[in-house]
Enzyme design. Sequence first.
Site, PDB file in Angstrom:
ATOM      1  N   SER A 133       4.516   2.991   7.834  1.00 28.01           N
ATOM      2  CA  SER A 133       4.204   1.869   6.946  1.00 28.01           C
ATOM      3  C   SER A 133       5.426   1.456   6.149  1.00 28.01           C
ATOM      4  CB  SER A 133       3.097   2.254   5.962  1.00 28.01           C
ATOM      5  OG  SER A 133       1.836   2.114   6.535  1.00 28.01           O
ATOM      6  N   ASP A 139       0.521  -7.605   1.671  1.00 27.34           N
ATOM      7  CA  ASP A 139       0.872  -6.186   1.776  1.00 27.34           C
ATOM      8  C   ASP A 139       2.381  -5.985   1.764  1.00 27.34           C
ATOM      9  OD1 ASP A 139       0.357  -3.487   1.854  1.00 27.34           O
ATOM     10  OD2 ASP A 139       0.311  -3.380   4.036  1.00 27.34           O
ATOM     11  N   HIS A 194       0.813  -1.219   0.000  1.00 29.58           N
ATOM     12  CA  HIS A 194       0.000   0.000   0.000  1.00 29.58           C
ATOM     13  C   HIS A 194       0.847   1.270   0.000  1.00 29.58           C
ATOM     14  CE1 HIS A 194       0.335  -0.278   4.517  1.00 29.58           C
ATOM     15  NE2 HIS A 194       0.395   1.040   4.400  1.00 29.58           N
TER      16      HIS A 194
END
Length: 511
Positions: A252, A171, A141
């Site tokens: 992230s 992911d 992402h």
Amino acid sequence: MKSTLKKLLPFAVVGVISGATTVGAIQYLGHNSNNGDQSYFTTSAPNTSFAGMNTGAVGDDFVKAAKTTVPAVVTIKNYQSRTASRASEQDLFDFFFGDPFGGRGQGQQRQKQQQAPDNMPSGMGSGVIISPDGYIISNNHVVAGANKLEVVLSNKKSYIATLVGTDPNTDISLLKIEEKGLPYLNFANSDNIDVGQWVLAVGNPLGLNSTVTAGIVSAKGRGIGILGGQGKATNPIESFIQTDAAINPGNSGGALVNTNGELIGINSAIQSTTGYYQGYGFAVPSNLARKIVEDIKKFGIVQRGFLGVQSLDLSNDQLVTSYNKQFKTSLKVGSGIYITGFGENSGAEDAGLKKGDIITKVDNYDITDFADLSMSIGSKRPGDKVQVTYSRNGKDGTTTVTLRDQKGGTSTRTKADLSVTEKIGAEFEPLTERFKTEYGLNSGVVAKSVSEGSEMAKIGIVDNYIIIEVNGKPVNSQKDVEKILDKYQGNVQVKFVDDYGRIYTKGFKMP
């Protein structure tokens, strides 16, 4: 009742993928639109302190681990078209965490994203250098939807990165920059971590470069339902490491390390109701992350191994209650995975497993819930053999299952082995003649099962869009699309119609 069951009981096809699997979202949650993170985060960081921490015992370890980790963690800037739509990612954000902006912020955030100048990043995240020649691991992402990816090292040196591959089901993404002699982190065995163990999270939250936070492993094997929450991951694997180390937007793709500075996870998400850190961070375990990047690097694609069962998580009381009500059974809540059926070409069925069996162990890995089963199979490839321990009518048994891919194969494949629809990331259904007549179309197929990050998705095609022509030729079936693109190399031109009847012509290079 059927609709309720569908919501509560996605009999997870534990065709659990061997590598798999994330959706791309670049969410700006800070005051500065350039400080946002393309993430599942919603996140509010309270002040924290460590009660009774023996600084003499762990302080030096933290310092050494930080010095090892910080140089290997990078900032990743994602540049996108200024008109790129972020609606689907915002929907996922709201779906999982709620709207921290009370509805009003959503429109403002979208407007900022859509009006961002082309020379400004749409969002930022983190990444970890895993080899001295420039391979970098991050989240799917973090890189999703990018037409340019910039990597900035901790020493501020900047590079344009090549996206080697991604996997929405875990992911995870793999990037490459052209450089040698870079600092990097080694993968540790994430199976060896313990709840209560000290860990450090290193990343670039809220635009603050090279930030180190400390906490403990709060839990292992967490499934939070985020990767497949909006259908982005077709076969999600969720077995997150949960930590209370402070993680915020921008973390992230950053590193979760032990006190030796070894990589035990890739920080991916936090769960919060306020928009900022509230004590729950989730990281993809290093064993799974390493398997994914090894597949991408070696084969160009992730090798997915499937057990081939439809299942019910007996640890989930809501699912068990709904299943009992729907099928008039009297299953008890407990641990393990109850087999409700089998997929096509099921290795599990061929190995002698039956409907009603309860899977309790895979190899030496205890199976208490679906996250356990997901992880135990997710680290395997087609052709791998696993020993499955099960309970049948109160008696334990074991059998050896050979994992298969979705087409029933037991060997690994490369990009060259993929079908046309697998390469471009969509399947197609013919339009009815009545539909063609009503809408004045002479040809067309309906796009279905459009994969996140696929070539079709990159040019804006989603499920139910109508493809009229491919390379200037009308298409009326999936076979037409396959015939036109089979063994084709070069630029592909696609003419399609969106939900509002607008016609576009866009293209991509055949992978």
